[in-house]
Design a protein around this motif. Sequence first.
Motif, PDB file in Angstrom:
ATOM      1  N   ALA A  62      16.764   0.595 -10.007  1.00  0.00           N
ATOM      2  CA  ALA A  62      15.528   0.214 -10.703  1.00  0.00           C
ATOM      3  C   ALA A  62      14.303   0.883 -10.100  1.00  0.00           C
ATOM      4  N   GLY A  63      14.482   1.571  -8.955  1.00  0.00           N
ATOM      5  CA  GLY A  63      13.366   2.255  -8.333  1.00  0.00           C
ATOM      6  C   GLY A  63      12.766   1.540  -7.143  1.00  0.00           C
ATOM      7  N   ALA A  64      13.387   0.406  -6.697  1.00  0.00           N
ATOM      8  CA  ALA A  64      12.884  -0.308  -5.522  1.00  0.00           C
ATOM      9  C   ALA A  64      13.149   0.512  -4.263  1.00  0.00           C
ATOM     10  N   GLN A  65      12.214   0.455  -3.308  1.00  0.00           N
ATOM     11  CA  GLN A  65      12.309   1.295  -2.115  1.00  0.00           C
ATOM     12  C   GLN A  65      12.144   0.477  -0.838  1.00  0.00           C
ATOM     13  N   GLY A  66      12.644   1.053   0.256  1.00  0.00           N
ATOM     14  CA  GLY A  66      12.451   0.466   1.573  1.00  0.00           C
ATOM     15  C   GLY A  66      13.491  -0.562   1.927  1.00  0.00           C
ATOM     16  N   VAL A  67      13.465  -0.988   3.178  1.00  0.00           N
ATOM     17  CA  VAL A  67      14.474  -1.897   3.691  1.00  0.00           C
ATOM     18  C   VAL A  67      14.441  -3.250   2.988  1.00  0.00           C
ATOM     19  N   MET A  68      13.254  -3.667   2.492  1.00  0.00           N
ATOM     20  CA  MET A  68      13.146  -4.939   1.772  1.00  0.00           C
ATOM     21  C   MET A  68      12.992  -4.729   0.262  1.00  0.00           C
ATOM     22  N   GLN A  69      13.163  -3.472  -0.196  1.00  0.00           N
ATOM     23  CA  GLN A  69      13.277  -3.128  -1.615  1.00  0.00           C
ATOM     24  C   GLN A  69      12.096  -3.614  -2.465  1.00  0.00           C
ATOM     25  N   PHE A  70      10.988  -2.907  -2.349  1.00  0.00           N
ATOM     26  CA  PHE A  70       9.805  -3.178  -3.170  1.00  0.00           C
ATOM     27  C   PHE A  70       9.671  -2.132  -4.268  1.00  0.00           C
ATOM     28  N   PRO A 104       7.263   0.180  -6.397  1.00  0.00           N
ATOM     29  CA  PRO A 104       5.958   0.768  -6.049  1.00  0.00           C
ATOM     30  C   PRO A 104       4.773   0.017  -6.639  1.00  0.00           C
ATOM     31  N   ALA A 105       4.899  -0.496  -7.857  1.00  0.00           N
ATOM     32  CA  ALA A 105       3.786  -1.232  -8.461  1.00  0.00           C
ATOM     33  C   ALA A 105       3.492  -2.510  -7.704  1.00  0.00           C
ATOM     34  N   THR A 106       4.555  -3.194  -7.248  1.00  0.00           N
ATOM     35  CA  THR A 106       4.359  -4.411  -6.452  1.00  0.00           C
ATOM     36  C   THR A 106       3.775  -4.059  -5.099  1.00  0.00           C
ATOM     37  N   TRP A 107       4.263  -2.974  -4.519  1.00  0.00           N
ATOM     38  CA  TRP A 107       3.783  -2.549  -3.205  1.00  0.00           C
ATOM     39  C   TRP A 107       2.280  -2.275  -3.219  1.00  0.00           C
ATOM     40  N   ALA A 108       1.787  -1.783  -4.329  1.00  0.00           N
ATOM     41  CA  ALA A 108       0.365  -1.435  -4.417  1.00  0.00           C
ATOM     42  C   ALA A 108      -0.531  -2.641  -4.204  1.00  0.00           C
ATOM     43  N   THR A 109      -0.037  -3.826  -4.517  1.00  0.00           N
ATOM     44  CA  THR A 109      -0.849  -5.037  -4.370  1.00  0.00           C
ATOM     45  C   THR A 109      -0.420  -5.904  -3.191  1.00  0.00           C
ATOM     46  N   ILE A 110       0.814  -5.727  -2.695  1.00  0.00           N
ATOM     47  CA  ILE A 110       1.345  -6.622  -1.666  1.00  0.00           C
ATOM     48  C   ILE A 110       1.588  -5.933  -0.329  1.00  0.00           C
ATOM     49  N   GLY A 111       1.658  -4.611  -0.325  1.00  0.00           N
ATOM     50  CA  GLY A 111       1.994  -3.887   0.899  1.00  0.00           C
ATOM     51  C   GLY A 111       0.942  -4.039   1.986  1.00  0.00           C
ATOM     52  N   VAL A 112       1.401  -4.284   3.225  1.00  0.00           N
ATOM     53  CA  VAL A 112       0.505  -4.405   4.372  1.00  0.00           C
ATOM     54  C   VAL A 112       1.034  -3.559   5.530  1.00  0.00           C
ATOM     55  N   ASP A 113       0.152  -3.262   6.446  1.00  0.00           N
ATOM     56  CA  ASP A 113       0.499  -2.491   7.629  1.00  0.00           C
ATOM     57  C   ASP A 113       1.204  -3.393   8.635  1.00  0.00           C
ATOM     58  N   GLY A 114       2.463  -3.068   8.937  1.00  0.00           N
ATOM     59  CA  GLY A 114       3.224  -3.904   9.864  1.00  0.00           C
ATOM     60  C   GLY A 114       3.356  -3.352  11.257  1.00  0.00           C
ATOM     61  N   ASP A 115       3.104  -2.052  11.443  1.00  0.00           N
ATOM     62  CA  ASP A 115       3.285  -1.462  12.766  1.00  0.00           C
ATOM     63  C   ASP A 115       1.973  -1.018  13.403  1.00  0.00           C
ATOM     64  N   GLY A 116       0.862  -1.306  12.746  1.00  0.00           N
ATOM     65  CA  GLY A 116      -0.435  -1.026  13.348  1.00  0.00           C
ATOM     66  C   GLY A 116      -0.876   0.418  13.309  1.00  0.00           C
ATOM     67  N   ASP A 117      -0.283   1.232  12.430  1.00  0.00           N
ATOM     68  CA  ASP A 117      -0.691   2.645  12.370  1.00  0.00           C
ATOM     69  C   ASP A 117      -1.815   2.881  11.353  1.00  0.00           C
ATOM     70  N   GLY A 118      -2.309   1.797  10.751  1.00  0.00           N
ATOM     71  CA  GLY A 118      -3.446   1.917   9.851  1.00  0.00           C
ATOM     72  C   GLY A 118      -3.104   2.164   8.405  1.00  0.00           C
ATOM     73  N   ARG A 119      -1.840   2.223   8.055  1.00  0.00           N
ATOM     74  CA  ARG A 119      -1.487   2.425   6.640  1.00  0.00           C
ATOM     75  C   ARG A 119      -0.213   1.646   6.318  1.00  0.00           C
ATOM     76  N   ALA A 120      -0.062   1.293   5.046  1.00  0.00           N
ATOM     77  CA  ALA A 120       1.105   0.565   4.568  1.00  0.00           C
ATOM     78  C   ALA A 120       2.036   1.529   3.856  1.00  0.00           C
ATOM     79  N   ASP A 121       3.170   1.807   4.485  1.00  0.00           N
ATOM     80  CA  ASP A 121       4.134   2.789   3.974  1.00  0.00           C
ATOM     81  C   ASP A 121       5.354   2.055   3.444  1.00  0.00           C
ATOM     82  N   ILE A 122       5.681   2.240   2.177  1.00  0.00           N
ATOM     83  CA  ILE A 122       6.784   1.531   1.541  1.00  0.00           C
ATOM     84  C   ILE A 122       8.131   1.840   2.184  1.00  0.00           C
ATOM     85  N   THR A 123       8.256   2.984   2.829  1.00  0.00           N
ATOM     86  CA  THR A 123       9.529   3.354   3.458  1.00  0.00           C
ATOM     87  C   THR A 123       9.572   3.004   4.939  1.00  0.00           C
ATOM     88  N   ASN A 124       8.486   2.474   5.492  1.00  0.00           N
ATOM     89  CA  ASN A 124       8.445   2.094   6.899  1.00  0.00           C
ATOM     90  C   ASN A 124       9.026   0.689   7.054  1.00  0.00           C
TER      91      ASN A 124
END
Length: 521
Positions: A275-283, A285-305
């Motif tokens: 269906a196009g979900a990505q990353g270890v928790m399978q988001f 991209p449209a959902t990620w645009a509103t829910i994605g947060v920076d988890g490792d402190g590098d200043g950006r929210a990467d769907i594949t991180n």
Amino acid sequence: MKKLALVLVPALVLMLGLPLAVALVVVTMSAPAAAEQLRTVACGGITPITGDWRPPFEQAYTVGQRGFGREFHPTYHEWRMHTGQDLVSQPGPGPVVAIGPGRVTFAGTRAGYGNVVDVEHVDAAGARVLSRYAHLASLSVRAGQSVAAGQQLGVEGSTGDSTGNHLHFEIRIGGAPVDPVPWMLAHGAPLNGNAVAGWTPQPGEEVQEGGVGFPLPPPGSPGQASLRNPPQPIPAQMKGFYVAAAARYKIPWTLLAGIGMEETAHGRLTGASSAGAQGVMQFMPATWATIGVDGDGDGRADITNDADSVMSAANYLAKAGVTGGLAGVRAAVFAYNHADWYVNDVLFYAAAYGGGTVLGSATECGPGEGNPNLPPLTNDRLRTVLTWAVGQVGDRYVMGANGPDAWDCSSFTQTAYAQIGITTPRTAGAQRDWLAAGNGFRVQPQQARPGDLIFYDSYLGPNTIGHVAMVFDPSKQSTVEAMSSDRGVTYGSYAGKASTKNIFEIWRVGNVSDQPTRSAA
């Protein structure tokens, strides 16, 4: 109206030491329509024990018509003093439990009481209190035995002078009976008919307001992946991500692990889904645009991180209402992937990894927008709330305390409104949901009045209400509240919080009551 204002304003200022602006706001609410008290909208779920006392039933119950005072006796057909409150468990006779720790001083048969148990307690001030449980069908304790709060004393029945199954419940101070309804309300255990369950935090578990929490719900059926794929070991790095995200959003790490196992077996299955979900928790991209947060402190929210993906999953569950009782957990997981089997799979894996406690209220009010058509509190009722609140300034702040000299934020507001016969839930988040269910309505900051309740996020993470305060003087944006361990109960400010808090809401309690009345006005 002008004469009323002339009388009330000076009286309120003198009684409370309130600023004139506060008194003027209060008197604008004495329209005749506001005199009608409407019945509170009840919440479902289970009421948690938040102090030393609890009602005498575990199950739901009704508060009988025969209360404390002169009542017509159904057996003798004459007016007599009724020394307690009648309660009836639902749907049928159930176990009767001790309202607090103590010692059984009598267990046997006594005249019109039938089978009766007396338990002697010592309250927080060192005073002796006796609770009495009458008309029992059978007894489970003996005289001289020590009992814990919630320990079964017997089974509800109809022995003695009784015309049907019920519990006659008494409170006696110094040997004399007192009305158990206000006594229980003042001691944090209102007789409101709700089922009650307790929760004792385990070593190392974080305790929030009143020690409130509830275990993750068990898995149900149907399941899917969990029927054929056993839970896999969690790589150390992934467990670290789960634990860090759970700490930030105050949810059990095992719930995140359940999602991680269901989606990618903790990263073992890589790549985008069909269906196009990505990353270890399978988001998506449209959902990620509103829910994605920076988890490792590098200043950006990467769907594949991986760190970002896990942290965003916790963010999503919190936004979806995971702390709102057992139903809230299931609804939040369902929102993640709209299938009942998916919810059951995730809960199966979460249980396999150790389960855990959700820091939230098991009282479930559900979503709502409030009722803007409610009449406001009458002057006398609002004055009572504010008088009590101001009278506690200088008390200590203790997480989990229920008074009489120490409070946390929500026990403070809960007890303030209990002074006028309004029973609210115990935690800040549950109080807001209770208002939204139809017991109040939201107002804008510029419309705030004394007594309004302010809710915002704090220690439970950015997506969960964790603090409640009471508006004191809206002209100065000041509050009266149980603020913190270093400030205690004090006057505070909500100036600027609307722009600095992720959640900031002001709600007004309507002219509701557990026992509604209608004014003759």
